[in-house]
Design an enzyme around this catalytic site. Structure first.
Site, PDB file in Angstrom:
ATOM      1  N   SER A 213      33.784 -32.486  13.299  1.00 35.11           N
ATOM      2  CA  SER A 213      34.212 -33.684  12.548  1.00 35.11           C
ATOM      3  C   SER A 213      34.343 -33.493  11.044  1.00 35.11           C
ATOM      4  CB  SER A 213      33.291 -34.894  12.801  1.00 35.11           C
ATOM      5  OG  SER A 213      33.535 -35.453  14.069  1.00 35.11           O
TER       6      SER A 213
ATOM      7  N   ASP B 110      40.291 -26.198  16.473  1.00 34.98           N
ATOM      8  CA  ASP B 110      40.888 -26.418  17.800  1.00 34.98           C
ATOM      9  C   ASP B 110      42.150 -25.563  17.962  1.00 34.98           C
ATOM     10  OD1 ASP B 110      41.342 -27.537  20.284  1.00 34.98           O
ATOM     11  OD2 ASP B 110      41.862 -29.535  19.550  1.00 34.98           O
TER      12      ASP B 110
HETATM   13  N1  AR6 Z   1      36.144 -21.019  12.726  1.00 32.78           N
HETATM   14  C1  AR6 Z   1      35.136 -21.819  12.306  1.00 32.78           C
HETATM   15  N2  AR6 Z   1      35.335 -22.984  11.677  1.00 32.78           N
HETATM   16  C2  AR6 Z   1      36.623 -23.377  11.479  1.00 32.78           C
HETATM   17  C3  AR6 Z   1      37.731 -22.618  11.902  1.00 32.78           C
HETATM   18  C4  AR6 Z   1      37.439 -21.378  12.561  1.00 32.78           C
HETATM   19  N3  AR6 Z   1      38.425 -20.570  13.005  1.00 32.78           N
HETATM   20  N4  AR6 Z   1      38.865 -23.289  11.555  1.00 32.78           N
HETATM   21  C5  AR6 Z   1      38.476 -24.410  10.924  1.00 32.78           C
HETATM   22  N5  AR6 Z   1      37.128 -24.466  10.863  1.00 32.78           N
HETATM   23  P1  AR6 Z   1      38.512 -29.493  12.150  1.00 32.78           P
HETATM   24  P2  AR6 Z   1      37.467 -32.068  13.151  1.00 32.78           P
HETATM   25  C6  AR6 Z   1      36.246 -25.521  10.297  1.00 32.78           C
HETATM   26  O1  AR6 Z   1      39.518 -30.199  11.333  1.00 32.78           O
HETATM   27  O2  AR6 Z   1      37.208 -32.551  11.775  1.00 32.78           O
HETATM   28  C7  AR6 Z   1      42.061 -30.943  15.353  1.00 32.78           C
HETATM   29  O3  AR6 Z   1      43.414 -31.143  15.146  1.00 32.78           O
HETATM   30  C8  AR6 Z   1      36.816 -26.456   9.277  1.00 32.78           C
HETATM   31  O4  AR6 Z   1      36.806 -25.845   7.989  1.00 32.78           O
HETATM   32  O5  AR6 Z   1      38.926 -28.311  12.929  1.00 32.78           O
HETATM   33  O6  AR6 Z   1      36.414 -32.288  14.191  1.00 32.78           O
HETATM   34  C9  AR6 Z   1      41.573 -31.447  16.704  1.00 32.78           C
HETATM   35  O7  AR6 Z   1      42.571 -31.326  17.689  1.00 32.78           O
HETATM   36  C10 AR6 Z   1      35.834 -27.632   9.361  1.00 32.78           C
HETATM   37  O8  AR6 Z   1      34.671 -27.372   8.581  1.00 32.78           O
HETATM   38  O9  AR6 Z   1      37.830 -30.504  13.233  1.00 32.78           O
HETATM   39  C11 AR6 Z   1      41.245 -32.887  16.428  1.00 32.78           C
HETATM   40  O10 AR6 Z   1      42.380 -33.702  16.529  1.00 32.78           O
HETATM   41  C12 AR6 Z   1      35.423 -27.638  10.826  1.00 32.78           C
HETATM   42  O11 AR6 Z   1      35.866 -26.383  11.363  1.00 32.78           O
HETATM   43  C13 AR6 Z   1      40.736 -32.859  15.005  1.00 32.78           C
HETATM   44  O12 AR6 Z   1      41.339 -31.727  14.397  1.00 32.78           O
HETATM   45  C14 AR6 Z   1      36.017 -28.759  11.659  1.00 32.78           C
HETATM   46  O13 AR6 Z   1      37.312 -29.090  11.188  1.00 32.78           O
HETATM   47  C15 AR6 Z   1      39.241 -32.697  14.950  1.00 32.78           C
HETATM   48  O14 AR6 Z   1      38.814 -32.774  13.614  1.00 32.78           O
END
Ligand code: AR6
Length: 174
Positions: free
Chosen positions: A116, A32
Site C-alpha cells: 500500500s 505487482d
Molecule cells: N521490489 C520491491 N519493492 C518494490 C518493487 C520491487 N520490484 N517495485 C516497487 N516496489 P506499489 P501499492 C515498492 O505501488 O501501493 C499496482 O498497480 C514501491 O516502491 O507497488 O500496494 C497494483 O496492481 C512501494 O514502496 O503497491 C495495485 O493496483 C511498494 O513496493 C496497486 O499498484 C508498494 O508500491 C497497489 O498499490
C-alpha cells in the site's frame, strides 16, 4: 529472524514473496507489475484469473512460476483515504493473513514489499510499524516461518524498517 533489505523482491530466492495486488488480481504497475513480468505474464495472469479476485485485507496463493521464489502470496492492501476508513486495520490484516497462509503452507522464508505504500498512498511512517508489529506477533507463536525479509525498493524505506526493527536488520540480499 526479521530483516530489512534494499532491493528487487522478484530476485529473492525464498519460499514465497508477497505481492501488493489489487482486488481484481489483474496485475498493474509497481511491485505487482514487476512480479508479473518476472514470473511470466501469461502463466501468472491465468492463475490469477482462475482465482477470480481478492477482497482488501485478504490474501491468495499462486505458484511463483519463473520466479526464484516458489510461491506468491497476493495481498490486497487498502487505498489510503486519510486514515478514517479502516486503512490501518486492513493493512494489519494483510500482514496477519499472509503470515497465516505462509504457516499453513509450511513456508520457512517469506519476503514482503511495503504493501500500500506506493500507488495506494499509505504513509510509510504509519505502515512500517504495522508491518513490523504484525510480523513480530506471528513469529512469537509456533510457526514454520523462520525468516521474514522486508524488501524495500529504496534506501529511505529500508531505513524506516531498520529503525522500527531497532537498529538490527539492514543486510544484503540472500
Ligand atoms: N521490489 C520491491 N519493492 C518494490 C518493487 C520491487 N520490484 N517495485 C516497487 N516496489 P506499489 P501499492 C515498492 O505501488 O501501493 C499496482 O498497480 C514501491 O516502491 O507497488 O500496494 C497494483 O496492481 C512501494 O514502496 O503497491 C495495485 O493496483 C511498494 O513496493 C496497486 O499498484 C508498494 O508500491 C497497489 O498499490
Amino acid at each position: 529472524m526479521i530483516e530489512a533489505i534494499e532491493g528487487d523482491i522478484t530476485a529473492l530466492r525464498v519460499d514465497a514473496i508477497v505481492n501488493a495486488a489489487n482486488e481484481r488480481l489483474a496485475g498493474g504497475g509497481g511491485v505487482d507489475g514487476a512480479i508479473h513480468r518476472a514470473a511470466g505474464q501469461r502463466e501468472l495472469q491465468a492463475a490469477c484469473r482462475a482465482i477470480g479476485g481478492c477482497p482488501t485485507g485478504e490474501v491468495r496463493l499462486t505458484l511463483g512460476f519463473r520466479l526464484p521464489a516458489g510461491a506468491i502470496i497476493h495481498a490486497v492492501g487498502p487505498v489510503w483515504h486519510g486514515g478514517g476508513a479502516g486503512e490501518e486495520a486492513l493493512l494489519a490484516s494483510c500482514y496477519r493473513n499472509a503470515m497465516a497462509l505462509a504457516a499453513e503452507q509450511g513456508f520457512a522464508s517469506l519476503a514482503f514489499p511495503a504493501i500500500s505504500c506506493g500507488v495506494y498512498g499509505f504513509p510509510a511512517a504509519r505502515a512500517v510499524p504495522i508491518a513490523v508489529r504484525e510480523v513480530r506477533a506471528a513469529l512469537a507463536r509456533p510457526t514454520p516461518v523462520e525468516r521474514v525479509i522486508f524488501c524495500c525498493f529504496d534506501a529511505a524505506m529500508a531505513e524506516l524498517y531498520r529503525r522500527e526493527l531497532g537498529g538490527a536488520g539492514l543486510t544484503s540480499p540472500p
